[in-house]
Write a protein that holds these residues in place. Structure first.
Motif: not given
Length: 582
Positions: A151-165
């Motif tokens: 669940l903590n990794s999910a937060f940063y997965l979303g952070y990572l994928i949307f960092e460029w947009p």
């Protein structure tokens, strides 16, 4: 940029204004900017917008002639939003220190409280999972240890994928309004947490929460660099990050209060905590709606005179205010710049240390404390973090060109803490608890030094946004992986997690030294080039911190106006007047 929109110019020493009368300009209110800048038209050949010719050699002897200084191309729409304010005021008298002091205090009163508020709720919300881990969220949602870590990794997965947009939007959209919009979306996702009762629902919300928070730190770094000077940037980032420590204190008291709710009621303990955090976040969102500015040129609380001072004051940063045109060549330059990737690897490795930030409640409880005691025992961690950051900011004020050394020194106490966690007998729970506090004491100060470094050593708006994005991709990768080695099988001693954490401190110290050497070497190279130019009698205009733009007054007369190069959206590689802070 389309060729019809591009105008090519060169700066010739013989064409520069020779007297004060040549530099007399109308005020900004009567000034109309043409869709071009600089002075004399160039022959066709340079295809980049707003840049120095790619083929130009670093040596001044390779230039076309002794009078030629540098090539700059582009349209006024490619330039800095502060240019229209700065163009008529380059030759004003030096800024009054008293006026600058009053303006700085005014900025602090209007901007810093909002930045501190959003950092507080961001840290609490981001770590709400850790706080909820002992309040029933694991049992209510039937989570295994691996699922909780995911669940903590999910937060940063979303952070990572949307960092460029998110970074793309920060350049195209008004910064303050985009941050405010994401604050509202993030508030909504947080508010939906209490209705979840399974792993899938929580994973989705944590992913979306990370996606909406992806613009926060980058955007806030950008805002600080628009309003403050290089030295002030480090301090202001430090002061706002101090509120992460306050957030830990507040979170501890909220956890303590939530513990007194019924564990079987509706809402139960962890749900009450999430509801409380959602209300806090919504209040901060309302404050941003009414009071947060996009940049100094549109800040509602500044007079026209103060806006001019605000723009001129930060020109020493040599990075301008903001440019809304995305520039491919700056994007490519950022990808080719070695310091971009050094920052990336530093962030990825440093954030592997953040596993303890998610596991702290579980780790402290494993020392032999009760759940009620654990809710309160993390409060000193917040106080330790605030004191450590305060000391780091004070050191930066005393030694403003010492980010590298302050960062390295800041990592020594948490490295010692890791040794304590590894080698002190586990029965000595007080010593292990002190180790947790020691990590919080100065680990964050080291991160802030690098964060201010990233903000201060990159110029050119697209390049700055690209470098920030890459840095935070590394940040997200580290956060994504940091909990994956804190597994059930290593509890309660956690030998492997603490060993990995210890190693990251030493690697980051080495990387800081490498970054400093790269920046210092480039500063020396530029100083040597300037010395060679002086010795040979060549033009020094390439090393000046100003250039010229064509402007048109109310009568249609073309006037040559001197402006700071920072307003031309040059990158730190292009602008040889740029010097890297160390």
């Amino acid at each position: 940029m389309k060729s019809s929109e591009r105008h090519k110019y060169t700066l010739l020493q013989s064409e520069l204004p020779q007297s004060e009368e040549d530099l007399c300009l109308p005020g900004p209110s009567s000034l109309v900017m043409e869709d071009c800048y600089a002075v004399n038209e160039l022959p066709q050949g340079n295809e980049r917008g707003n840049s120095i010719d790619d083929e130009k050699k670093s040596s001044l002897g390779d230039q076309a002639g002794p009078e030629s200084t540098e090539y700059i191309t582009g349209s006024i729409r490619d330039l800095d939003v502060g240019l229209t304010l700065a163009v008529g005021h380059v030759n004003d008298s030096a800024l009054d220190p008293a006026a600058c002091g009053r303006l700085r205090r005014k900025l602090d009163w209007h901007i810093l409280p909002l930045l501190c508020a959003v950092y507080t709720v961001q840290f609490i919300d981001k770590n709400s999972l850790a706080s909820s881990s002992i309040l029933g969220i694991i049992e209510d949602n039937h989570l295994s240890t691996d699922q909780f870590n995911n669940l903590n990794s999910a937060f940063y997965l979303g952070y990572l994928i949307f960092e460029w947009p998110q970074n793309w939007a920060l350049q195209r959209m008004p910064v303050g309004k985009w941050i405010t919009f994401n604050l509202f979306v993030w508030c909504c996702f947080l508010g939906l947490h209490p209705i979840c009762h399974n792993y899938g629902g929580l994973f989705t919300l944590r992913f979306l929460l990370g996606a909406s928070e992806g613009c926060m730190t980058t955007g806030l770094m950008l805002v600080i660099s628009m309003f403050y000077t290089r030295t002030e940037i480090g301090e202001r980032i430090g002061w706002t990050y101090q509120f992460n420590g306050l957030a830990q204190i507040i979170s501890g008291f909220i956890s303590f209060a939530a513990f007194h709710a019924s564990p079987t009621g509706h809402p139960n303990q962890w749900q009450w905590m999430m509801i409380s955090l959602t209300i806090m976040t919504f209040i901060v969102f309302l404050l941003f709606v009414f009071f947060f500015p996009d940049n100094p040129t549109t800040a509602y609380f500044l007079s026209e005179e103060e806006k001019v001072i605000a723009v001129k004051r930060v020109q020493e940063n040599q990075s301008g205010i903001e440019t809304k045109r995305w520039k491919k060549y700056q994007f490519i330059e950022a990808l080719k710049d070695i310091k971009t990737w050094l920052y990336f690897f530093w962030a990825a490795i440093a954030l592997l240390q953040s596993g303890i930030g998610v596991q702290y409640s579980i780790v402290i409880k494993s020392f032999g404390f009760t759940t009620l005691q654990t809710t309160l025992l993390n409060i000193p961690s917040g106080a330790a973090q605030m004191i450590g950051i305060m000391m780091g900011c004070y050191a930066l004020r005393r030694f403003p060109n010492s980010r590298a050394w302050i960062g390295i020194i800041s990592f020594i106490p948490p490295a010692i803490a890791c040794f304590m966690e590894l080698f002190v007998p586990f029965s000595n729970r007080v010593a292990h608890l002190v180790g947790i506090y020691l990590i919080n004491f100065s680990g964050s100060a080291g991160f802030i030094m690098i964060l201010s470094w990233v903000t201060s050593t990159v110029s050119g708006h697209t390049k700055k946004m690209t470098t920030n994005a890459i840095f935070f991709v590394g940040y997200a990768l580290g956060q994504l992986l940091c909990t994956q080695f804190w597994k059930q099988q290593y509890r309660p001693h956690n030998i492997l997690p603490w060993s990995i954490t210890l190693a990251t401190y030493f690697i980051d110290m080495i990387l800081i030294l490498v970054i400093r050497q790269v920046l210092s070497s480039e500063n020396k190279r530029r100083d040597e080039l300037k010395a060679q130019a002086i010795a040979s009698g060549a033009s020094l205009a390439e090393f000046d911190d100003f250039a010229y733009v064509d402007t048109v007054d109310a009568k249609g007369n073309v006037i040559k106006a001197r402006v700071e190069k920072a307003m031309l959206d040059l990158t730190d590689k292009e602008n040889l007047a740029f010097r890297y802070v160390l």
